[in-house]
Design a protein around this motif. Structure first.
Motif, PDB file in Angstrom:
ATOM      1  N   TYR A  77      40.494   9.881  67.732  1.00 55.91           N
ATOM      2  CA  TYR A  77      41.846   9.528  68.503  1.00 55.91           C
ATOM      3  C   TYR A  77      42.792   9.389  67.298  1.00 55.91           C
ATOM      4  O   TYR A  77      42.355   8.368  66.480  1.00 55.91           O
ATOM      5  CB  TYR A  77      41.852   8.307  69.314  1.00 55.91           C
ATOM      6  CG  TYR A  77      43.087   8.258  70.267  1.00 55.91           C
ATOM      7  CD1 TYR A  77      43.460   8.724  71.307  1.00 55.91           C
ATOM      8  CD2 TYR A  77      43.758   6.961  69.591  1.00 55.91           C
ATOM      9  CE1 TYR A  77      44.632   8.486  71.853  1.00 55.91           C
ATOM     10  CE2 TYR A  77      44.877   6.601  70.474  1.00 55.91           C
ATOM     11  CZ  TYR A  77      45.470   7.316  71.370  1.00 55.91           C
ATOM     12  OH  TYR A  77      46.649   7.077  71.946  1.00 55.91           O
ATOM     13  N   GLY A  78      43.987   9.604  67.354  1.00 58.86           N
ATOM     14  CA  GLY A  78      45.105   9.272  66.357  1.00 58.86           C
ATOM     15  C   GLY A  78      45.034  10.233  65.141  1.00 58.86           C
ATOM     16  O   GLY A  78      45.851   9.921  64.372  1.00 58.86           O
ATOM     17  N   THR A  79      44.388  11.196  65.219  1.00 57.00           N
ATOM     18  CA  THR A  79      44.285  12.170  64.262  1.00 57.00           C
ATOM     19  C   THR A  79      44.694  13.473  64.883  1.00 57.00           C
ATOM     20  O   THR A  79      44.024  13.891  65.892  1.00 57.00           O
ATOM     21  CB  THR A  79      42.980  12.160  63.577  1.00 57.00           C
ATOM     22  OG1 THR A  79      42.410  11.079  63.016  1.00 57.00           O
ATOM     23  CG2 THR A  79      42.954  13.315  62.382  1.00 57.00           C
ATOM     24  N   CYS A  80      45.556  14.261  64.129  1.00 55.04           N
ATOM     25  CA  CYS A  80      46.130  15.494  64.506  1.00 55.04           C
ATOM     26  C   CYS A  80      44.957  16.669  64.646  1.00 55.04           C
ATOM     27  O   CYS A  80      44.151  16.662  63.763  1.00 55.04           O
ATOM     28  CB  CYS A  80      47.138  15.954  63.543  1.00 55.04           C
ATOM     29  SG  CYS A  80      48.058  17.793  64.358  1.00 55.04           S
ATOM     30  N   LEU A  81      44.820  17.214  65.730  1.00 51.96           N
ATOM     31  CA  LEU A  81      43.768  18.196  65.909  1.00 51.96           C
ATOM     32  C   LEU A  81      44.304  19.446  65.329  1.00 51.96           C
ATOM     33  O   LEU A  81      42.961  20.236  65.006  1.00 51.96           O
ATOM     34  CB  LEU A  81      43.502  18.557  67.581  1.00 51.96           C
ATOM     35  CG  LEU A  81      43.253  17.380  68.483  1.00 51.96           C
ATOM     36  CD1 LEU A  81      42.848  17.812  69.706  1.00 51.96           C
ATOM     37  CD2 LEU A  81      41.762  16.724  67.873  1.00 51.96           C
ATOM     38  N   ARG A  82      45.065  19.475  64.861  1.00 51.46           N
ATOM     39  CA  ARG A  82      45.475  20.843  63.940  1.00 51.46           C
ATOM     40  C   ARG A  82      45.649  20.665  62.557  1.00 51.46           C
ATOM     41  O   ARG A  82      45.196  21.528  61.734  1.00 51.46           O
ATOM     42  CB  ARG A  82      47.121  21.294  64.518  1.00 51.46           C
ATOM     43  CG  ARG A  82      47.182  22.767  64.117  1.00 51.46           C
ATOM     44  CD  ARG A  82      48.712  23.068  64.761  1.00 51.46           C
ATOM     45  NE  ARG A  82      48.695  24.494  64.881  1.00 51.46           N
ATOM     46  CZ  ARG A  82      49.863  25.122  65.382  1.00 51.46           C
ATOM     47  NH1 ARG A  82      50.482  24.400  66.043  1.00 51.46           N
ATOM     48  NH2 ARG A  82      49.929  26.505  65.100  1.00 51.46           N
ATOM     49  N   CYS A  83      46.027  19.504  61.845  1.00 54.67           N
ATOM     50  CA  CYS A  83      46.143  19.550  60.414  1.00 54.67           C
ATOM     51  C   CYS A  83      45.417  18.403  59.875  1.00 54.67           C
ATOM     52  O   CYS A  83      45.491  17.819  58.568  1.00 54.67           O
ATOM     53  CB  CYS A  83      47.550  19.518  60.304  1.00 54.67           C
ATOM     54  SG  CYS A  83      48.516  17.719  60.628  1.00 54.67           S
TER      55      CYS A  83
END
Length: 131
Positions: A77-83
């Motif tokens: 959670y809190g981390t972009c799933l794309r980058c």
């Protein structure tokens, strides 16, 4: 992201999930009734379409909230799933179920709009899932 921040978001998301699931008993609004008057049938069809769109929107929100709760559990959670960059605290406070940073969300939105405009429904559907 600090533990207490994650726990605060978990509580917020759980509260949102609880609140949004209560009014899901709206399926009676999409029942098809045979009205003798054409105007009544047209009005009822429009009301049914609106109810269906609201149910779809609510279902999508529930899915996004559940996925955010899963990301809290697995630590992503809190981390972009794309980058894989951190999602800003300001964005998470505004949209606690956010799965992408602002930059990646903008790119996903543009891709979806371009795919819809070109008629590529498969790409548009995938881009909608990302959004």
């Amino acid at each position: 992201m600090e533990h207490f921040e994650r726990e605060g978001f978990r509580a917020t998301l759980q509260r949102m999930l609880d609140d949004i699931q209560q009014p899901l008993a709206r399926r009676d609004e999409i029942a098809v009734e045979n009205a003798p008057d054409t105007l009544d049938r047209v009005q009822r069809a429009a009301e049914r379409e609106l109810a269906i769109r609201q149910i779809e929107s609510t279902f999508g929100r529930i899915q996004n909230i559940r996925l955010a709760l899963e990301r809290i559990e697995d630590g992503s959670y809190g981390t972009c799933l794309r980058c894989d960059c951190p999602i800003t605290l300001k964005r998470l406070q505004a949209i606690p179920w956010a799965s992408h940073c602002v930059r990646c969300q903008d790119m996903a939105d543009r891709e979806r709009i371009e795919a819809e405009a070109s008629g590529d429904l498969e790409i548009a559907a995938h881009a909608q899932e990302v959004a």
